[in-house]
Design a protein around this motif. Structure first.
Motif, PDB file in Angstrom:
ATOM      1  N   GLY A   5       0.902  -1.048   0.097  1.00 38.95           N
ATOM      2  CA  GLY A   5      -0.049   0.174   0.096  1.00 38.95           C
ATOM      3  C   GLY A   5       0.839   1.137  -0.001  1.00 38.95           C
ATOM      4  N   VAL A   6       2.089   1.248   0.579  1.00 39.58           N
ATOM      5  CA  VAL A   6       2.904   2.708   0.666  1.00 39.58           C
ATOM      6  C   VAL A   6       4.273   2.404  -0.053  1.00 39.58           C
ATOM      7  CG1 VAL A   6       1.834   2.901   2.985  1.00 39.58           C
ATOM      8  CG2 VAL A   6       4.199   1.586   2.762  1.00 39.58           C
ATOM      9  N   LEU A   7       4.517   1.207  -0.641  1.00 37.45           N
ATOM     10  CA  LEU A   7       5.878   1.093  -1.257  1.00 37.45           C
ATOM     11  C   LEU A   7       5.869   2.196  -2.697  1.00 37.45           C
ATOM     12  CD1 LEU A   7       8.573  -0.128  -0.974  1.00 37.45           C
ATOM     13  CD2 LEU A   7       7.524  -2.067  -2.413  1.00 37.45           C
ATOM     14  N   GLY A  12       4.319  12.577 -10.837  1.00 41.78           N
ATOM     15  CA  GLY A  12       4.908  12.067  -9.789  1.00 41.78           C
ATOM     16  C   GLY A  12       5.058  12.884  -8.661  1.00 41.78           C
ATOM     17  N   ARG A  13       5.408  14.034  -8.698  1.00 42.01           N
ATOM     18  CA  ARG A  13       5.599  14.887  -7.593  1.00 42.01           C
ATOM     19  C   ARG A  13       4.227  15.221  -7.075  1.00 42.01           C
ATOM     20  NH1 ARG A  13       9.314  16.791  -9.745  1.00 42.01           N
ATOM     21  NH2 ARG A  13      11.151  16.646  -8.518  1.00 42.01           N
ATOM     22  N   ALA A  14       3.188  15.426  -8.110  1.00 44.67           N
ATOM     23  CA  ALA A  14       1.983  15.911  -7.697  1.00 44.67           C
ATOM     24  C   ALA A  14       1.272  14.684  -6.831  1.00 44.67           C
ATOM     25  CB  ALA A  14       1.031  16.123  -8.521  1.00 44.67           C
ATOM     26  N   ALA A  15       1.357  13.373  -7.109  1.00 41.44           N
ATOM     27  CA  ALA A  15       0.858  12.126  -6.337  1.00 41.44           C
ATOM     28  C   ALA A  15       1.750  12.109  -5.028  1.00 41.44           C
ATOM     29  CB  ALA A  15       1.271  10.917  -7.395  1.00 41.44           C
ATOM     30  N   LEU A  16       2.929  12.395  -5.119  1.00 40.97           N
ATOM     31  CA  LEU A  16       3.797  12.349  -3.878  1.00 40.97           C
ATOM     32  C   LEU A  16       3.210  13.411  -2.934  1.00 40.97           C
ATOM     33  CD1 LEU A  16       5.731  11.120  -1.927  1.00 40.97           C
ATOM     34  CD2 LEU A  16       7.381  12.717  -3.050  1.00 40.97           C
ATOM     35  N   GLN A  17       2.832  14.521  -3.137  1.00 44.59           N
ATOM     36  CA  GLN A  17       2.197  15.664  -2.496  1.00 44.59           C
ATOM     37  C   GLN A  17       0.923  15.370  -2.266  1.00 44.59           C
ATOM     38  OE1 GLN A  17       2.805  19.134  -5.032  1.00 44.59           O
ATOM     39  NE2 GLN A  17       4.573  19.575  -4.421  1.00 44.59           N
ATOM     40  N   GLU A  18       0.077  14.695  -2.778  1.00 42.72           N
ATOM     41  CA  GLU A  18      -1.255  14.257  -2.309  1.00 42.72           C
ATOM     42  C   GLU A  18      -1.178  13.526  -1.281  1.00 42.72           C
ATOM     43  OE1 GLU A  18      -5.530  12.409  -4.174  1.00 42.72           O
ATOM     44  OE2 GLU A  18      -3.757  12.743  -5.537  1.00 42.72           O
ATOM     45  N   ALA A  22       0.340  14.760   1.995  1.00 43.82           N
ATOM     46  CA  ALA A  22      -1.016  15.604   2.747  1.00 43.82           C
ATOM     47  C   ALA A  22      -2.122  14.706   3.219  1.00 43.82           C
ATOM     48  CB  ALA A  22      -1.803  16.708   1.633  1.00 43.82           C
ATOM     49  N   LEU A  23      -2.201  13.375   2.667  1.00 42.10           N
ATOM     50  CA  LEU A  23      -3.355  12.569   3.356  1.00 42.10           C
ATOM     51  C   LEU A  23      -2.615  11.765   4.391  1.00 42.10           C
ATOM     52  CD1 LEU A  23      -5.343  11.744   0.058  1.00 42.10           C
ATOM     53  CD2 LEU A  23      -5.987  13.010   1.896  1.00 42.10           C
ATOM     54  N   TRP A  24      -1.561  11.261   4.212  1.00 44.70           N
ATOM     55  CA  TRP A  24      -0.922  10.245   5.176  1.00 44.70           C
ATOM     56  C   TRP A  24      -1.047  10.604   6.821  1.00 44.70           C
ATOM     57  CZ3 TRP A  24      -0.010   5.520   5.409  1.00 44.70           C
ATOM     58  CH2 TRP A  24       0.787   4.794   6.224  1.00 44.70           C
ATOM     59  N   ARG A  82      -3.238   7.824   9.126  1.00 42.50           N
ATOM     60  CA  ARG A  82      -2.425   7.135   9.958  1.00 42.50           C
ATOM     61  C   ARG A  82      -3.167   7.525  11.259  1.00 42.50           C
ATOM     62  NH1 ARG A  82       2.599   9.697  10.054  1.00 42.50           N
ATOM     63  NH2 ARG A  82       1.594  11.090  11.492  1.00 42.50           N
ATOM     64  N   GLU A  83      -3.539   8.665  11.787  1.00 42.73           N
ATOM     65  CA  GLU A  83      -4.306   9.011  12.772  1.00 42.73           C
ATOM     66  C   GLU A  83      -5.705   8.198  13.235  1.00 42.73           C
ATOM     67  OE1 GLU A  83      -4.538  13.039  13.709  1.00 42.73           O
ATOM     68  OE2 GLU A  83      -2.257  13.225  13.025  1.00 42.73           O
ATOM     69  N   THR A  84      -6.307   8.000  11.905  1.00 43.74           N
ATOM     70  CA  THR A  84      -7.528   7.322  11.717  1.00 43.74           C
ATOM     71  C   THR A  84      -7.396   5.940  12.212  1.00 43.74           C
ATOM     72  OG1 THR A  84      -8.477   9.017  10.255  1.00 43.74           O
ATOM     73  CG2 THR A  84      -9.548   6.800  10.474  1.00 43.74           C
ATOM     74  N   VAL A  85      -6.362   5.448  11.473  1.00 43.00           N
ATOM     75  CA  VAL A  85      -6.194   4.068  11.849  1.00 43.00           C
ATOM     76  C   VAL A  85      -5.660   3.666  13.097  1.00 43.00           C
ATOM     77  CG1 VAL A  85      -4.681   1.847  11.236  1.00 43.00           C
ATOM     78  CG2 VAL A  85      -5.848   3.431   9.312  1.00 43.00           C
ATOM     79  N   ASP A  86      -4.965   4.532  13.746  1.00 43.44           N
ATOM     80  CA  ASP A  86      -4.810   4.431  15.212  1.00 43.44           C
ATOM     81  C   ASP A  86      -5.617   4.462  15.949  1.00 43.44           C
ATOM     82  OD1 ASP A  86      -1.801   4.025  14.399  1.00 43.44           O
ATOM     83  OD2 ASP A  86      -1.236   6.201  14.702  1.00 43.44           O
ATOM     84  N   HIS A  87      -6.517   5.484  15.730  1.00 35.07           N
ATOM     85  CA  HIS A  87      -7.826   5.436  16.577  1.00 35.07           C
ATOM     86  C   HIS A  87      -8.724   4.420  16.477  1.00 35.07           C
ATOM     87  CE1 HIS A  87     -11.093   7.904  18.417  1.00 35.07           C
ATOM     88  NE2 HIS A  87     -11.912   7.455  17.449  1.00 35.07           N
ATOM     89  N   VAL A  88      -8.867   3.976  15.392  1.00 31.19           N
ATOM     90  CA  VAL A  88      -9.715   2.660  15.271  1.00 31.19           C
ATOM     91  C   VAL A  88      -8.871   1.498  15.928  1.00 31.19           C
ATOM     92  CG1 VAL A  88     -10.560   1.084  13.587  1.00 31.19           C
ATOM     93  CG2 VAL A  88     -10.690   3.450  13.167  1.00 31.19           C
TER      94      VAL A  88
END
Length: 126
Positions: free
Chosen positions: A26-28, A98-104, A107-109, A113-119
């Motif tokens: 998912g993150v590679l 690729g730079r735009a995809a990485l920026q997106e 921004a979302l990560w 991550r916080e949502t998954v940690d919360h759940v």
């Protein structure tokens, strides 16, 4: 310092089960884009850099198809460069897309991550 993993059995290194494999998948792609952000790299160089992080360590059988997908999607581009130690090497670079995809992703990560940690935190869910 390179983040390490301590497994439930006390061993260190990346777990090799199906959950770890799915998380890595998912993150590679975005980790490779992040490495390309710093400049052109060839496949073995990317493998070595990812290998510094136990959870991201992967194989040539994974990285080269991923790099081909990034190129076909317009997220990375390639060029050949002569090598002093053998045949020319194919280097990969980050495109504007690729730079735009990485920026997106970047921004979302944190929220993801916080949502998954919360759940996952038993005290956070009724």
């Amino acid at each position: 310092m390179v983040p390490g993993i301590t497994n439930p059995d006390g061993s260190t290194g990346a777990p090799d089960g199906p959950v770890a494999t799915q998380l890595r998948k998912g993150v590679l792609e975005y980790c490779v884009l992040a490495l390309l952000r710093d400049g052109p790299r060839y496949g073995v160089e990317l493998l070595q850099e990812l290998g510094r992080f136990p959870m991201l360590a992967t194989s040539q059988g994974t990285i080269y198809p991923l790099l081909s997908r990034l190129r076909r999607a317009g997220l990375a581009d390639t060029f050949l460069r002569d090598s002093a130690s053998g045949p020319s090497r194919r280097y990969y670079t980050l495109t504007d897309a690729g730079r735009a995809a990485l920026q997106e992703f970047t921004a979302l990560w944190p929220a993801f991550r916080e949502t998954v940690d919360h759940v996952l935190d038993p005290g956070e869910n009724p």
